[in-house]
Design an enzyme around this catalytic site. Structure first.
Site, PDB file in Angstrom:
ATOM      1  CB  CYS A 113       7.210  -4.088 -11.712  1.00  0.00           C
ATOM      2  SG  CYS A 113       5.738  -3.209 -12.260  1.00  0.00           S
ATOM      3  CG  HIS A 114       7.450   0.854 -12.474  1.00  0.00           C
ATOM      4  ND1 HIS A 114       6.314   0.071 -12.467  1.00  0.00           N
ATOM      5  CD2 HIS A 114       7.208   1.870 -13.343  1.00  0.00           C
ATOM      6  CE1 HIS A 114       5.417   0.590 -13.300  1.00  0.00           C
ATOM      7  NE2 HIS A 114       5.937   1.671 -13.852  1.00  0.00           N
TER       8      HIS A 114
END
Length: 210
Positions: A113-114
């Site tokens: 994800c991030h």
């Protein structure tokens, strides 16, 4: 997959704002495979978790402050996401230095994800192939990475995934291709990869696969 990670210790680096499922699901996969996990963070005590970035999702107890940790104590590193979590990590030089040293060691580093934001700050994505949450991809490209839109991507010792939707591929038992292949097969398993990915040589660490 039982005991695949017997005797292995996996570091999980996270801060307030971590997406709960992105820490919890891979951690359970590692533990189910017989591995030991330690949650590292910027401060002692607990970190606040989130669901979908906005909803409070309880806390996780920190096992060790990253300033007191050594990469020599761990066999692999997990960098979960959540928007706020890596944003806090990437402005902390101790955390960034830890990540930089871990990637440079050749040991497996898995992120979702991030999470790759911290890899960008550590200057460890140039010439590498990764995936991430869509809003992080411009930052990866600007830092010199090649970005692909796939559930799980392997490049040398870096393992990356896009979002919580990909957790069934990121942390569900299956086999994997040879690390010589940059992209993982459709069904992946972070625990198997953390156990089975051999320490690359300098060329494969930097994405030059012979």
């Amino acid at each position: 997959m039982a005991n695949t990670l017997q005797g292995k210790r996996i570091a999980i680096l996270a801060a307030d704002g971590v997406e709960r499922v992105e820490l919890e699901t891979p951690r359970e996969a590692v533990q189910d495979a017989g591995g030991e996990t330690e949650l590292l963070s910027l401060k002692a005590g607990e970190i606040q978790a989130r669901n979908n970035d906005l909803e409070s999702a309880g806390t996780f107890t920190v096992d060790r402050v990253v300033a007191d940790a050594s990469i020599n104590d761990y066999d692999a590193l997990l960098l979960p996401g959540g928007t706020v979590n890596p944003d806090k990590l990437r402005i902390d030089e101790t955390a960034v230095s830890f990540v930089r040293a871990f990637v440079g060691s050749g040991k497996p580093v898995a992120t979702i994800c991030h999470g790759p934001w911290t890899l960008v700050e550590a200057d460890e994505v140039e010439g590498r192939t990764l995936t991430s949450y869509p809003s992080v991809r411009t930052d990866l490209r600007n830092a010199g990475a090649t970005v692909v839109d796939e559930e799980v991507v392997i490049d040398g010792n870096l393992i990356s995934s896009r979002s919580p939707d990909d957790l069934p591929h990121f942390a569900t038992p299956s086999s994997m291709r040879s690390p010589r292949h940059r992209r993982a097969q459709r069904d992946g398993d972070v625990a198997v990869r953390l156990a089975g990915l051999p320490k690359p040589n300098r060329e494969s660490v930097y994405g030059i696969v012979p």
